[in-house]
Enzyme design. Structure first.
Site, PDB file in Angstrom:
ATOM      1  N   GLU A   1      -3.529 -39.230   4.024  1.00 33.58           N
ATOM      2  CA  GLU A   1      -2.497 -38.526   3.238  1.00 33.58           C
ATOM      3  C   GLU A   1      -1.511 -37.721   4.079  1.00 33.58           C
ATOM      4  OE1 GLU A   1      -5.690 -38.753   2.444  1.00 33.58           O
ATOM      5  OE2 GLU A   1      -5.735 -39.691   0.472  1.00 33.58           O
TER       6      GLU A   1
ATOM      7  N   GLU B   1     -12.290 -47.664  -7.345  1.00 36.40           N
ATOM      8  CA  GLU B   1     -12.225 -48.066  -5.928  1.00 36.40           C
ATOM      9  C   GLU B   1     -11.927 -49.557  -5.780  1.00 36.40           C
ATOM     10  OE1 GLU B   1     -12.013 -46.130  -3.511  1.00 36.40           O
ATOM     11  OE2 GLU B   1     -12.921 -44.242  -4.128  1.00 36.40           O
TER      12      GLU B   1
ATOM     13  N   THR C   1      -1.723 -46.292  -4.653  1.00 31.46           N
ATOM     14  CA  THR C   1      -2.353 -45.121  -4.034  1.00 31.46           C
ATOM     15  C   THR C   1      -3.133 -45.479  -2.768  1.00 31.46           C
ATOM     16  OG1 THR C   1      -3.612 -43.116  -4.521  1.00 31.46           O
ATOM     17  CG2 THR C   1      -4.504 -45.174  -5.398  1.00 31.46           C
TER      18      THR C   1
ATOM     19  N   GLU D   1     -11.866 -31.959   5.568  1.00 27.39           N
ATOM     20  CA  GLU D   1     -11.848 -32.412   4.170  1.00 27.39           C
ATOM     21  C   GLU D   1     -11.364 -31.270   3.272  1.00 27.39           C
ATOM     22  OE1 GLU D   1     -12.244 -35.394   3.106  1.00 27.39           O
ATOM     23  OE2 GLU D   1     -12.618 -35.231   0.983  1.00 27.39           O
TER      24      GLU D   1
ATOM     25  N   ASP E   1      -5.616 -36.169  -8.326  1.00 26.35           N
ATOM     26  CA  ASP E   1      -4.465 -36.565  -7.503  1.00 26.35           C
ATOM     27  C   ASP E   1      -3.695 -37.824  -7.916  1.00 26.35           C
ATOM     28  OD1 ASP E   1      -6.728 -38.036  -6.760  1.00 26.35           O
ATOM     29  OD2 ASP E   1      -6.670 -37.522  -4.641  1.00 26.35           O
TER      30      ASP E   1
HETATM   31  C1  DMJ Z   1      -7.734 -43.741  -0.837  1.00 26.84           C
HETATM   32  O1  DMJ Z   1      -8.702 -44.620  -1.294  1.00 26.84           O
HETATM   33  C2  DMJ Z   1      -6.661 -43.518  -1.850  1.00 26.84           C
HETATM   34  O2  DMJ Z   1      -5.541 -42.979  -1.225  1.00 26.84           O
HETATM   35  C3  DMJ Z   1      -7.105 -42.608  -2.969  1.00 26.84           C
HETATM   36  O3  DMJ Z   1      -6.077 -42.345  -3.882  1.00 26.84           O
HETATM   37  C4  DMJ Z   1      -7.608 -41.310  -2.407  1.00 26.84           C
HETATM   38  N1  DMJ Z   1      -8.545 -41.469  -1.351  1.00 26.84           N
HETATM   39  C5  DMJ Z   1      -8.405 -42.485  -0.369  1.00 26.84           C
HETATM   40  C6  DMJ Z   1      -7.816 -42.029   0.946  1.00 26.84           C
HETATM   41  O4  DMJ Z   1      -8.099 -40.756   1.318  1.00 26.84           O
END
Ligand code: DMJ
Length: 461
Positions: free
Chosen positions: A370, A127, A454, A351, A254
């Site tokens: 997303e 994170e 990401t 979710e 993912d």
């Molecule tokens: C973000 O912190 C990033 O996109 C991560 O890869 C997945 N989750 C969250 C958003 O949903």
């Protein structure tokens, strides 16, 4: 200090201006050239920007200098004992893209005054990497101030200690001051989502160790795939043992898939490209689940390939953008339709839900990006106004259900629309950025010249 004054001498900003901001030169299908028949794109972009400012004002008023705002109680929240400025660092490059000059200048001043990583506290490597380390790197590329790079490298030197396991795959947690690690039982997302950031850091510092470290972890993880090329959800980074053999494209796996493809493009890395091809094929064969109600991706046993679950959710929606980037626009378009169906089931996406019954499994919505990301990628590749329409419907509902007087709030359950007292930093970094870029008809940011991490922090290719 005004941000535009800082821009001027920035060599990288000049690159940014001629790279990120260059006008696009693509052939756009005549029928899809503009969406003025349905709504004014520029007005929508301005609306997104206004909502960003609304949420930002809430953060600034009640949580300035903290990691995040709790928008119902109006209280600030820190992830750890000291703030890492999660929200301001994550939000900074979105401000630049939206032209929020004064807000960006204030954040820049805050970052250089307050951000200090020499703190005896254990943080989650993944994170902190995708939000803070990555945010500082894109701030450097966009703004040109070398202090962003210095901070990013200082943080990387602390986080990289997490990679000291016998396999080279990182532990989940690392102490920023002592380098002590914990959390050997991890997952592919927390093991394999570093290559983009570490590669960009290597590029700007000239030190190849960062890229090599992330690549070593990536290769060690890839070596643990099953004979049919599926990835396990659970991995022990000390022993390389599989702790959970279920495979899917969802949370915990993912962004490992995402970075395999993005890394191969960003760094022109043939090793990664060779890893991506069989990984994509296996996902198409064992995880994709075309049904009468749309195309979905479910769960399967990594060894037999047998389906073990039919659960899809807000995190899975990222895969439409990944498929588009991989060149499979047909599959990407089908998946984005399913993403939109999931969103509209209750007006806001849950979710998770079971696509065989269309019943919600976990009803929370934490302001995830997303689905907007998928619409943005599909629009960039096709210029089909369908994706503008999808984006507008989703954004209108986001405003309707998640806005309050102070900012934006997560939902406890999309069926009841009851709000939850939290606003994630990725709401600024990703959700509002992708929504804004989808509608921004000036297309200042040249999609073809960047790769987003990401967390939606863009880097020049
Ligand atoms: C973000 O912190 C990033 O996109 C991560 O890869 C997945 N989750 C969250 C958003 O949903």
């Amino acid at each position: 200090m005004k941000i535009n004054r800082i821009f001027l001498p920035g060599i990288i900003f000049i690159f940014f201006a001629s790279g990120f901001l260059a006008a696009q030169n693509r052939t756009i299908p005549e029928a899809a050239r503009d969406a003025s028949d349905i709504f004014n794109r520029r007005e929508m972009a301005e609306k997104v920007k206004a909502e960003f400012l609304h949420a930002w004002t809430g953060y600034k008023t009640y949580a300035w200098g903290y990691d995040a705002l709790q928008p119902l109680s109006c209280k600030p929240h820190n992830w750890y004992k000291k703030s890492l400025l999660m929200t301001p660092v994550d939000a900074f490059d979105t401000m630049i893209l939206m032209g929020l000059v004064d807000e960006a200048a204030e954040v820049k001043e805050l970052i250089f005054k307050e951000l200090d990583f020499d703190v005896d506290m254990e943080v989650q490597n993944f994170e902190v990497s995708i939000r803070i380390f990555a945010g500082l790197l894109s701030a450097y590329e966009m703004d040109g101030d070398k202090r962003f790079l210095v901070l990013a490298e200082d943080l990387a030197k602390r986080l990289i200690k997490a990679f000291g396991s016998p396999t080279g795959m990182p532990y989940r947690f690392v102490n920023l001051k002592t380098g002590a690690v914990s959390g050997p039982v991890s997952n592919p997302a927390e093991i394999g989502t570093y290559l983009v950031e570490y590669g960009i850091l290597s590029k700007h510092t000239g030190n190849p160790v960062y890229y090599q470290t992330a690549m070593k972890a990536m290769k060690a993880l890839y070596a643990l795939r099953s004979p049919i090329n599926l990835t396990a959800e659970g991995i022990n980074v000390e022993t390389g043992a599989v702790t959970n053999p279920v495979s899917h494209i969802s949370g915990c796996i993912d962004s490992y898939l995402e970075y395999m493809l993005k890394g191969s493009i960003l760094f022109n890395d043939t090793t990664l490209a060779a890893m991506w091809t069989p990984t994509l094929e296996a996902a198409n064969r064992y995880l994709a689940d075309p049904r009468d109600n749309g195309l979905w991706y479910g769960q399967a046993d990594m060894n037999s390939g047998e389906r073990t679950g039919t659960v899809y959710g807000s995190l899975d929606a990222f895969y439409a953008g990944t498929l588009a980037m991989a060149g499979d626009l047909k599959q990407a378009a089908r998946l984005q339709e399913s993403n939109f169906r999931m969103w509209m089931l209750n007006g806001i996406e849950p979710e998770s839900m079971n696509y065989s019954t269309m019943e919600v499994e976990n009803g929370s919505y934490i302001l995830r990006p997303e689905n907007f990301e998928g619409a943005y990628y599909l629009y960039q590749y096709t210029h089909d106004v369908r994706y503008l329409r999808i984006g507008k419907s989703m954004f209108d509902n986001l405003v309707k259900y998640c806005r309050n007087d102070v900012a934006y709030a997560a939902l406890k359950d999309v069926r009841t629309k009851e709000k939850r007292d939290y606003m994630e930093s990725f709401f600024f970094a990703e959700t509002l950025k992708y929504a804004y870029l989808l509608f921004d008809d000036s297309e200042k940011l040249d999609f073809n010249k960047v790769i987003f991490n990401t967390e939606a922090h863009p880097y020049l290719r």
